[in-house]
Design a protein around this motif. Sequence first.
Motif, PDB file in Angstrom:
ATOM      1  N   LEU A  36      46.137  93.698  38.717  1.00 54.48           N
ATOM      2  CA  LEU A  36      45.092  93.241  39.530  1.00 54.48           C
ATOM      3  C   LEU A  36      44.847  91.872  39.145  1.00 54.48           C
ATOM      4  O   LEU A  36      44.843  91.302  38.060  1.00 54.48           O
ATOM      5  N   ARG A  37      44.265  91.164  40.364  1.00 55.38           N
ATOM      6  CA  ARG A  37      43.629  89.698  40.404  1.00 55.38           C
ATOM      7  C   ARG A  37      42.367  89.876  40.961  1.00 55.38           C
ATOM      8  O   ARG A  37      42.003  89.773  42.044  1.00 55.38           O
ATOM      9  N   PHE A  38      41.131  89.538  40.089  1.00 49.31           N
ATOM     10  CA  PHE A  38      39.898  89.476  40.453  1.00 49.31           C
ATOM     11  C   PHE A  38      39.766  87.898  40.852  1.00 49.31           C
ATOM     12  O   PHE A  38      39.863  87.082  40.209  1.00 49.31           O
ATOM     13  N   ILE A  70      38.806 101.083  46.046  1.00 51.70           N
ATOM     14  CA  ILE A  70      39.277 102.405  45.658  1.00 51.70           C
ATOM     15  C   ILE A  70      40.166 102.254  44.293  1.00 51.70           C
ATOM     16  O   ILE A  70      39.886 102.835  43.132  1.00 51.70           O
ATOM     17  N   LEU A  71      40.995 101.066  44.066  1.00 50.97           N
ATOM     18  CA  LEU A  71      41.553 100.540  42.732  1.00 50.97           C
ATOM     19  C   LEU A  71      40.547 100.251  41.786  1.00 50.97           C
ATOM     20  O   LEU A  71      40.367 100.503  40.545  1.00 50.97           O
ATOM     21  N   VAL A  72      39.438  99.456  42.272  1.00 54.77           N
ATOM     22  CA  VAL A  72      38.135  99.136  41.545  1.00 54.77           C
ATOM     23  C   VAL A  72      37.355  99.817  42.131  1.00 54.77           C
ATOM     24  O   VAL A  72      36.760  99.575  43.101  1.00 54.77           O
ATOM     25  N   PRO A  73      36.948 101.081  41.532  1.00 54.50           N
ATOM     26  CA  PRO A  73      36.292 102.330  42.386  1.00 54.50           C
ATOM     27  C   PRO A  73      34.840 102.311  42.504  1.00 54.50           C
ATOM     28  O   PRO A  73      33.853 102.705  41.978  1.00 54.50           O
ATOM     29  N   CYS A  74      34.308 101.281  43.436  1.00 58.24           N
ATOM     30  CA  CYS A  74      32.822 100.903  43.693  1.00 58.24           C
ATOM     31  C   CYS A  74      32.193 102.213  44.428  1.00 58.24           C
ATOM     32  O   CYS A  74      31.291 102.293  44.177  1.00 58.24           O
ATOM     33  N   HIS A  75      33.027 103.000  44.838  1.00 53.76           N
ATOM     34  CA  HIS A  75      32.675 104.307  45.419  1.00 53.76           C
ATOM     35  C   HIS A  75      32.074 105.222  44.581  1.00 53.76           C
ATOM     36  O   HIS A  75      31.247 105.845  44.893  1.00 53.76           O
ATOM     37  N   ARG A  76      32.267 105.185  43.211  1.00 56.18           N
ATOM     38  CA  ARG A  76      31.768 105.861  42.177  1.00 56.18           C
ATOM     39  C   ARG A  76      30.382 105.445  41.565  1.00 56.18           C
ATOM     40  O   ARG A  76      29.777 106.331  40.839  1.00 56.18           O
ATOM     41  N   ASP A 136      48.519  90.401  48.129  1.00 52.99           N
ATOM     42  CA  ASP A 136      49.099  90.197  46.734  1.00 52.99           C
ATOM     43  C   ASP A 136      49.018  88.537  46.554  1.00 52.99           C
ATOM     44  O   ASP A 136      49.295  87.884  47.413  1.00 52.99           O
ATOM     45  N   PHE A 137      48.920  88.145  45.403  1.00 50.02           N
ATOM     46  CA  PHE A 137      48.941  86.808  45.064  1.00 50.02           C
ATOM     47  C   PHE A 137      49.640  86.710  43.516  1.00 50.02           C
ATOM     48  O   PHE A 137      49.097  87.289  42.659  1.00 50.02           O
ATOM     49  N   GLN A 138      50.446  85.878  43.610  1.00 51.59           N
ATOM     50  CA  GLN A 138      51.296  85.701  42.412  1.00 51.59           C
ATOM     51  C   GLN A 138      51.729  87.120  41.456  1.00 51.59           C
ATOM     52  O   GLN A 138      51.161  87.170  40.544  1.00 51.59           O
ATOM     53  N   ASP A 139      52.067  87.921  42.418  1.00 50.81           N
ATOM     54  CA  ASP A 139      52.703  89.317  41.551  1.00 50.81           C
ATOM     55  C   ASP A 139      51.404  90.204  41.048  1.00 50.81           C
ATOM     56  O   ASP A 139      51.449  90.867  40.404  1.00 50.81           O
ATOM     57  N   ARG A 140      50.183  89.857  41.799  1.00 50.98           N
ATOM     58  CA  ARG A 140      48.928  90.657  41.360  1.00 50.98           C
ATOM     59  C   ARG A 140      48.187  91.089  42.745  1.00 50.98           C
ATOM     60  O   ARG A 140      48.237  90.535  43.644  1.00 50.98           O
ATOM     61  N   LEU A 141      47.855  92.359  42.682  1.00 51.63           N
ATOM     62  CA  LEU A 141      46.979  92.703  43.973  1.00 51.63           C
ATOM     63  C   LEU A 141      45.729  92.082  43.964  1.00 51.63           C
ATOM     64  O   LEU A 141      45.013  92.164  42.879  1.00 51.63           O
ATOM     65  N   CYS A 142      45.344  91.151  44.791  1.00 51.64           N
ATOM     66  CA  CYS A 142      44.043  90.807  44.981  1.00 51.64           C
ATOM     67  C   CYS A 142      43.056  91.197  46.173  1.00 51.64           C
ATOM     68  O   CYS A 142      42.032  91.172  46.153  1.00 51.64           O
ATOM     69  N   LEU A 143      43.655  92.142  46.898  1.00 51.72           N
ATOM     70  CA  LEU A 143      42.877  92.675  48.201  1.00 51.72           C
ATOM     71  C   LEU A 143      43.416  93.974  48.364  1.00 51.72           C
ATOM     72  O   LEU A 143      44.363  94.341  48.584  1.00 51.72           O
TER      73      LEU A 143
END
Length: 172
Positions: A79-81, A132-138, A18-25
């Motif tokens: 999320l943080r892209f 998974i959260l950004v579902p590239c597996h789909r 996480d970075f600045q309260d957003r998931l980045c990884l």
Amino acid sequence: MIRVRSYRSSCGELLLGDFQDRLCLCDWRYRRRREAVDRRLQRYLQADFEPGDSQLLQQTVAQLEQYFAGDRQVFSVPLRFAGSEFQQRVWQALVEIPYGERVSYLELAKRVGDANAVRAVAAANGANALSILVPCHRVVASDGALTGYAGGLRAKQYLLQLEQPIRQESLF
């Protein structure tokens, strides 16, 4: 600082950050391009990695546990892209693929506005640091075949099967 911890899922080990309260990884620990993804995150966020934990990382673990148990279809952690404008457009399009659905790389390219950008879309898909959260597996080949995945094809197949609804036969 990017706070990082590991998480062992039912289909492989992930690194969460996480970075600045957003998931980045949320990415596979043993992926082929691990160092390149980490360098990109550090460059875009201008931050270094530090082992640790946070409320957001704990919330992410809880939501992943629910997902793997079949009790969650949509994630709610912020999320943080960390990527180019094009990569971010592709990643946002990935988030919009509904649970249990699959799209081809061509369809994904059309969704981001350029049917001729299939290879660029595939590269952005492969650079996704929020698996998974950004579902590239789909995303699959046009013929439905499973193609490359950072967590490996076994993990991709596992995730796609996890998302398939259980079909109950009528008793009558």
